[in-house]
Write a protein that holds these residues in place. Structure first.
Motif, mmCIF file in Angstrom:
data_model
loop_
_atom_site.group_PDB
_atom_site.id
_atom_site.type_symbol
_atom_site.label_atom_id
_atom_site.label_comp_id
_atom_site.label_asym_id
_atom_site.label_seq_id
_atom_site.Cartn_x
_atom_site.Cartn_y
_atom_site.Cartn_z
ATOM 1 N N UNK A 1 0.844 -1.187 0.000
ATOM 2 C CA UNK A 1 0.000 0.000 0.000
ATOM 3 C C UNK A 1 0.879 1.237 0.000
ATOM 4 N N UNK A 2 0.467 2.265 -0.715
ATOM 5 C CA UNK A 2 1.220 3.516 -0.696
ATOM 6 C C UNK A 2 0.260 4.688 -0.565
ATOM 7 N N UNK A 3 0.767 5.786 -0.038
ATOM 8 C CA UNK A 3 -0.023 7.015 0.002
ATOM 9 C C UNK A 3 0.918 8.203 -0.086
ATOM 10 N N UNK A 4 0.414 9.285 -0.651
ATOM 11 C CA UNK A 4 1.206 10.498 -0.780
ATOM 12 C C UNK A 4 1.372 11.145 0.589
ATOM 13 N N UNK A 5 2.604 11.560 0.885
ATOM 14 C CA UNK A 5 2.844 12.269 2.146
ATOM 15 C C UNK A 5 2.012 13.543 2.191
ATOM 16 N N UNK A 6 1.906 14.204 1.040
ATOM 17 C CA UNK A 6 1.054 15.390 0.897
ATOM 18 C C UNK A 6 -0.302 14.927 0.361
ATOM 19 N N UNK A 7 -1.316 14.953 1.214
ATOM 20 C CA UNK A 7 -2.635 14.434 0.836
ATOM 21 C C UNK A 7 -3.217 15.156 -0.372
ATOM 22 N N UNK A 8 -2.812 16.404 -0.599
ATOM 23 C CA UNK A 8 -3.351 17.166 -1.730
ATOM 24 C C UNK A 8 -2.824 16.658 -3.068
ATOM 25 N N UNK A 9 -1.798 15.787 -3.043
ATOM 26 C CA UNK A 9 -1.200 15.283 -4.284
ATOM 27 C C UNK A 9 -1.686 13.881 -4.644
ATOM 28 N N UNK A 10 -2.813 13.482 -4.072
ATOM 29 C CA UNK A 10 -3.327 12.138 -4.327
ATOM 30 C C UNK A 10 -3.611 11.922 -5.815
ATOM 31 N N UNK A 11 -4.235 12.894 -6.443
ATOM 32 C CA UNK A 11 -4.548 12.774 -7.869
ATOM 33 C C UNK A 11 -3.272 12.771 -8.702
ATOM 34 N N UNK A 12 -2.308 13.632 -8.329
ATOM 35 C CA UNK A 12 -1.036 13.670 -9.049
ATOM 36 C C UNK A 12 -0.305 12.333 -8.929
ATOM 37 N N UNK A 13 -0.416 11.709 -7.757
ATOM 38 C CA UNK A 13 0.231 10.411 -7.543
ATOM 39 C C UNK A 13 -0.306 9.375 -8.513
ATOM 40 N N UNK A 14 -1.619 9.313 -8.665
ATOM 41 C CA UNK A 14 -2.214 8.328 -9.564
ATOM 42 C C UNK A 14 -1.810 8.584 -11.009
ATOM 43 N N UNK A 15 -1.722 9.856 -11.414
ATOM 44 C CA UNK A 15 -1.292 10.193 -12.776
ATOM 45 C C UNK A 15 0.164 9.798 -12.998
ATOM 46 N N UNK A 16 1.008 10.045 -11.980
ATOM 47 C CA UNK A 16 2.428 9.686 -12.091
ATOM 48 C C UNK A 16 2.601 8.179 -12.193
ATOM 49 N N UNK A 17 1.802 7.438 -11.439
ATOM 50 C CA UNK A 17 1.882 5.972 -11.491
ATOM 51 C C UNK A 17 1.479 5.439 -12.867
ATOM 52 N N UNK A 18 0.509 6.112 -13.503
ATOM 53 C CA UNK A 18 0.109 5.708 -14.855
ATOM 54 C C UNK A 18 1.274 5.867 -15.833
ATOM 55 N N UNK A 19 2.025 6.948 -15.680
ATOM 56 C CA UNK A 19 3.183 7.183 -16.550
ATOM 57 C C UNK A 19 4.252 6.116 -16.300
ATOM 58 N N UNK A 20 4.505 5.813 -15.017
ATOM 59 C CA UNK A 20 5.510 4.797 -14.705
ATOM 60 C C UNK A 20 5.095 3.429 -15.217
ATOM 61 N N UNK A 21 3.789 3.172 -15.245
ATOM 62 C CA UNK A 21 3.309 1.896 -15.793
ATOM 63 C C UNK A 21 3.590 1.782 -17.281
#
Length: 655
Positions: free
Chosen positions: A378-398
């Motif tokens: 499980x992972x979560x962004x340290x900055x809760x406001x970046x949750x959407x950015x995290x998911x977008x970044x993970x899509x790029x890494x995929x």
């Protein structure tokens, strides 16, 4: 960069265990071919990504695909080897055959890719070239053919004799290069013994040569090369060289042999004159956020400024420019011949594994099969406001990393990533921070337990309350029944006993209530809920009251219907050497596994154990498996079904 015809192209994967010297080999090749001025240096950083580079040497183009050596990045090997026609496997001469070496041998054997083994670090005090030869012969027998005989041993190692071409090269420390020298006279017998064995292999490659061999006639140079090339390409011969990538000893021979003995696209019978077709084998998102698709031309020619068709996506794409790889930035080229490897920028539909063709009716090439996740986190962004950015970044890494799986678990409210191990996971974490400025916290993966019932139950709830000085009334009767799978809501109230609008609120209340059971607050499944009766008050009844009464009735019925916890059961396939099978099966049994059987995995004495095991028991299985098998074991798993948790374990889970 020049355009090369297909017969002048060599596509070579560089494989081996981490630390064996693959990155240093790259520098040695670039130094030997004049691409860089400084000789190789030690202490290279660990690589987690495939590294592509091309050199032009002696009228040929060498496309090298340098792959990571750690097991966590095996998907990069899968990508890289798909574009290679030959493989250089770097073997650490100071160790027994290592796990990464083993995996490199296995994948090249499986795909029928010819290989040359380079036993490295022969100048080390602990190196033992002949021990490595013997270990390889235990596996391959007479196929193992030393093309080099070392001059000196360990710290006294200073060069080698090439027993095919019959020349010697020694390292000159003052110039940091190797130079051709006379063959030491005291090595004649040793060289003759090895050369005789090679000539026997040459003879066996062709009936005419075999007859010549038995007539004690000498082979000329062309016959030797042709015979050895046939034997290497067919997998009947595996050349072994020795040297030191750090001192650039042996790299000269390695380059010549890659040219002489590895197949060109012509040798592999690619259709040079057909319409263009190729396959994307790697995707990179560079620092400028350009999408770089690395593609191998598998037939015809690829030219700039043309339309092509993504067969897998059923979509047309315009290719404006094509680029070739060198040691620095990619360089624009006009066209690429069959077999060449090129880069294409910002072709939006292209993904790793896609077949690209001039013809929309073209059949896709073989699918690239990547390893399934070995561990979930499980992972979560340290900055809760970046949750959407995290998911977008993970899509790029995929897009870049086909072994990375990402899932947002709506029931556990966590972002879950599947990786190949702790090293892979930490690499993803670092990329998120360095590339996207997103710091993440790695948390324990939450097993997606669920709750269900074992018996029927009825529950009647009459809600009669005052809210904000106003009365609220609703009566709801529910019946709960276990079913095989899923959730069903059934409205049995007929004839207007309760207005239809309130029935809708009852269903809404029940659907919300199934999200949280009465044991551990887990979602409820495999249940049918029947709304069969109740009453209303024309003055005090409203939708909110019926929704709340429905929730209460569901919870009450759930408690009366023998609620139980169920857990995900995974089918796991564990592959390892025969020697480890007993330990593997014993360990799985301790994890509450049910062994389903065993089957041979390959010709290298690997066996696969098939079992069904609760997901909870294998959350941290990878490290234990690697420990039991000295890193040689691996597994894949997939969801099978849900099954009731044993009563003695349920309490601990709920707690």
């Amino acid at each position: 960069m020049n355009t090369y015809e297909s017969d002048k192209i060599r596509n070579i994967a560089v494989l081996g265990h981490s630390g064996s010297g693959k990155s240093i080999l790259k520098e040695a090749i670039l130094f030997s071919t004049g691409e860089i001025e400084e000789p190789p240096t030690a202490n290279k950083a660990m690589s987690s990504d495939m590294n592509l580079f091309s050199v032009e040497w002696k009228g040929y183009k060498y496309n090298f695909i340098d792959t990571p050596g750690y097991a966590d990045f095996y998907s990069e090997v899968v990508s890289g080897i798909s574009a290679a026609a030959g493989a250089i496997i770097i073997v650490d001469g100071t160790e027994d055959l290592q796990v990464g070496t083993d995996k490199a041998l296995e994948i090249t054997d499986e795909l029928g890719i010819p290989k040359i083994l380079f036993v490295n670090k022969i100048d080390s005090p602990t190196a033992n070239y002949y021990k490595i030869i013997e270990q390889l012969r235990e596996r391959y027998g007479k196929k193992i053919a030393p093309f080099h005989v070392p001059i000196g041993e360990s710290e006294d190692f200073k060069g080698y004799v090439n027993v095919v071409e019959l020349f010697a090269r020694e390292y000159d420390k003052s110039q940091e290069r190797c130079f051709t020298v006379d063959i030491p006279k005291d090595m004649d017998n040793e060289i003759k013994e090895v050369r005789d064995m090679l000539m026997e292999s040459v003879a066996e490659s062709d009936e005419v040569l075999l007859e010549k061999y038995f007539s004690d006639e000498e082979f000329d140079k062309d016959e030797i090369h042709l015979g050895l090339k046939k034997a290497v390409i067919n997998g009947d011969l595996i050349p072994v060289l020795c040297g030191s990538t750090l001192k650039n000893i042996g790299v000269h021979t390695l380059m010549w042999m890659a040219k002489d003995y590895f197949p060109s696209p012509v040798d592999n019978e690619y259709d040079l004159d057909a319409d263009f077709a190729g396959q994307v084998f790697k995707t990179i998102i560079n620092s400028k956020e350009d999408k770089v698709s690395i593609l191998k031309v598998l037939q015809g020619r690829l030219t700039a400024n043309r339309n092509v068709f993504n067969v897998n996506k059923n979509q047309s794409e315009k290719i404006s420019n094509i680029y070739g790889y060198t040691t620095g930035p990619i360089k624009e080229i006009i066209e690429a011949s069959t077999g060449d490897i090129v880069a294409i920028l910002n072709a939006e539909s292209f993904e790793t594994g896609d077949t690209i063709s001039a013809n929309s009716e073209f059949m896709p090439y073989r699918e690239l099969v990547f390893p399934k996740p070995q561990t979930l986190s499980g992972i979560k962004s340290v900055d809760a406001s970046k949750k959407k950015e995290l998911l977008e970044a993970l899509k790029i890494l995929q897009e870049e990393d086909k072994a990375l799986e990402v899932e947002f678990d709506g029931e556990g409210y966590q972002t879950v990533i599947g990786t190949q191990g702790e090293l892979h996971l930490n690499t993803i974490k670092k990329k998120l921070e360095d590339k996207f400025g997103i710091k993440i916290e790695i948390v324990e993966y939450k097993v997606p337990y669920k709750e269900t019932i074992k018996t029927d139950a009825k529950a009647e709830v009459k809600l009669n309350r005052t809210v904000d000085d106003r009365g609220e009334f609703a009566e709801v009767h529910l019946e709960l029944s276990p079913i095989e799978e899923g959730f069903i809501f059934e409205d049995l109230v007929k004839g207007g006993v309760i207005p239809e609008e309130y029935s809708n609120y009852v269903e809404e209340g029940v659907r919300e209530a199934v999200e949280e059971g009465v044991l551990g607050g887990y979602p409820v499944t495999n249940i049918k809920v029947s709304f069969y009766g109740g009453s209303y008050n024309p003055v005090d009844s409203n939708g909110a009251a019926f929704k709340e009464a429905a929730k209460m009735a569901f919870k009450k019925g759930l408690s009366l219907a023998s609620p139980t916890l169920i857990e995900p059961i995974m089918t796991i396939r564990v592959t390892t050497k025969e020697d480890n099978i007993g330990d593997i099966m014993g360990d799985l049994t301790k994890r509450r596994a049910k062994i389903q059987g065993m089957e041979p995995a390959d010709e290298m004495f690997n066996q696969t154990v098939i079992a069904e095991v609760p997901q909870k028991e294998i959350l941290h299985y990878l490290n234990d498996l690697r420990s039991m098998t000295s890193g040689r074991g691996y597994f894949d798993m997939e969801f099978n079904r849900y099954e009731e948790v044993p009563e003695k374990i349920t309490g601990d889970i709920i707690k």
